[in-house]
Design an enzyme around this catalytic site. Structure first.
Site, short mmCIF file in Angstrom:
data_model
loop_
_atom_site.label_atom_id
_atom_site.label_comp_id
_atom_site.label_asym_id
_atom_site.label_seq_id
_atom_site.Cartn_x
_atom_site.Cartn_y
_atom_site.Cartn_z
N ASP A 89 23.94 50.57 -19.71
CA ASP A 89 22.70 50.06 -20.31
C ASP A 89 23.44 48.91 -21.33
O ASP A 89 23.12 47.71 -21.21
CB ASP A 89 21.86 51.12 -21.01
CG ASP A 89 20.52 50.32 -21.52
OD1 ASP A 89 20.33 49.25 -21.08
OD2 ASP A 89 19.71 51.04 -22.20
N TYR B 76 20.50 60.02 -21.72
CA TYR B 76 19.22 59.75 -21.68
C TYR B 76 18.57 60.88 -21.28
O TYR B 76 17.88 60.85 -20.27
CB TYR B 76 18.69 58.64 -21.26
CG TYR B 76 19.10 57.15 -21.89
CD1 TYR B 76 20.18 57.07 -22.71
CD2 TYR B 76 18.88 55.99 -21.08
CE1 TYR B 76 20.64 56.03 -23.20
CE2 TYR B 76 19.42 54.76 -21.66
CZ TYR B 76 20.14 54.94 -22.77
OH TYR B 76 20.79 53.38 -23.27
N ASP C 43 23.52 44.51 -20.54
CA ASP C 43 23.06 43.60 -21.51
C ASP C 43 24.10 42.51 -22.10
O ASP C 43 24.08 41.58 -22.03
CB ASP C 43 22.43 43.88 -22.73
CG ASP C 43 20.87 44.58 -22.22
OD1 ASP C 43 20.65 44.99 -21.04
OD2 ASP C 43 19.87 44.42 -23.22
MG MG Z 1 19.00 47.74 -21.53
#
Ligand code: MG
Ligand code: NAI
Length: 352
Positions: free
Chosen positions: A245, A138, A249
């Site tokens: 990330d 990112y 989830d």
């Molecule tokens: Mg996320």
């Protein structure tokens, strides 16, 4: 009496519904445990503000947060605003300006919650995903060329630094050592030939400093499959920004609902405020109906208390959450029930 200054940023959608629930819990627990919390609420730092004024937060937003002891955030995101705008206009600047380089995401299967995964039994799955939070995939390095032409192209550079990887890996090893456990490093050094072998080298290098921690590494694709097939075999998992990330989830879904999962964005050196937020987003599909599960925000608030030096108060909250789920059948809709956010929160407050 100790007093902590808390910034509240409800954000958008169900963020504005779950944050008041977390605050009610904090009020009860802080009174019981003898410390004070004073709040400053930034109610209009949101997509609504972006649509009105062209910015998610005021130009001096970061400076207004600087003197706070912690930030509790709901969620941002609105169907009328591109997701990269809402994320890069608020959350990511806060994470980066305050060097919140660790994203900590614990996952537990609570008794009384039915995991969609057959092998995920209550009490057996207790994992913490440690995600690198400020660099990696990112990154702002890159660009678009030849927009609109057939030769149009996009380049996005992943940036891994020795300092950045080392500090998050050290944090994960230290956490694994405290939990008496094991560490798994998420990698993809078979396919990504520069950054991921570098990540692997640094993990191996740091591992030598933590001889009490058993560790291994798994390619992210195989790791994702194992999270579903044998979730109980993991303890602490350390991963780059993107892998962490996605894994967190996935882990939240394995635990039964993304509505329960909490996250802490930590500046371990405490030079800057850390930020606590549920893993879920603004959930526009259910926003405004008062049916969101508040547990992700409430557990995040508990992590905040732990960070502020009140571990007993934090445990008081997570114990009450566990009792609510194990001993009652009140559930919000994501867990198969019909309770509203307010009803669910009331039952938790009574247990506290
Ligand atoms: Mg996320
Ligand atoms: P989401 O987490 O908002 O929703 C995914 C699904 O889970 C939806 O069906 C939603 O109803 C359900 N859900 C989520 N939280 C719940 C809760 N507490 N109780 C009950 N059900 C819940 O993710 P989605 O749909 O991908 O994104 C929606 C918006 O949120 C987008 O604008 C996205 O950019 C933003 N977002 C923001 C995040 C943040 O602020 N940290 C994180 C993830 C997404």
């Amino acid at each position: 009496m100790t007093n902590h200054r808390i910034a509240l940023i409800p954000g958008d959608g169900i963020g504005t519904e779950v944050l008041p629930a977390a605050r009610q819990v904090l009020d009860v627990v802080s009174r019981r445990h003898g410390f004070g919390l004073s709040y400053t609420s930034y109610d209009d730092w949101s997509c609504e503000r972006y649509l009105r004024e062209g910015a998610m937060m005021p130009a001096d937003g970061i400076d207004r947060l600087r003197d706070k002891d912690a930030i509790l955030l709901g969620a941002v995101g609105h169907p009328g605003v591109p997701d990269h705008v809402s994320l890069w206009g608020l959350l990511i600047p806060i994470r980066r300006a305050f060097r919140q380089y660790v994203s900590l995401r614990p996952v537990r299967v609570f008794e009384g919650v039915c995991s969609p995964v057959r092998g995920a039994r209550a009490g057996e799955v207790d994992v913490v995903v440690v995600r690198e939070n400020v660099e990696g995939e990112y990154s702002e390095a890159g660009g678009r060329l030849n927009r609109g032409f057939p030769e149009e192209m996009a380049v996005q550079e992943a940036v891994f630094t020795r300092t950045g990887v080392t500090r998050v890996v050290d944090f994960a090893f230290a956490l694994a050592a405290r939990r008496g456990g094991r560490l798994t490093s998420a990698t993809k050094s078979n396919g990504i030939v520069h950054t991921m072998p570098f990540w692997d080298e640094l993990v191996a290098e740091r591992a030598a400093r933590f001889p009490q921690v058993a560790w291994d590494q798994e390619h992210i694709d195989a790791l994702a499959a194992k999270f579903v097939l044998e979730p109980a075999r993991f303890d602490v998992v350390v991963a780059s920004n993107l892998f962490g990330d996605i894994l967190s989830d996935l882990a939240a879904a394995v635990a039964g609902s993304v509505g329960i999962a909490p996250a802490a964005n930590l500046n371990p050196e405490r030079e800057f405020p850390s930020m606590f937020e549920p893993v879920h987003g603004s959930a526009p599909d259910i926003a405004g109906r008062g049916i969101a599960n508040p547990l992700g925000a409430i557990w995040s608030a508990a992590m905040m208390l732990d960070h502020l030096g009140h571990p007993a108060a934090a445990e008081h909250i997570t114990d009450a959450m566990a009792s609510l789920l194990a001993r009652t059948d009140v559930r919000t809709h994501d867990l198969g029930g019909t309770a509203t956010t307010a009803e669910f929160t009331d039952r938790l407050l009574r247990l506290l």
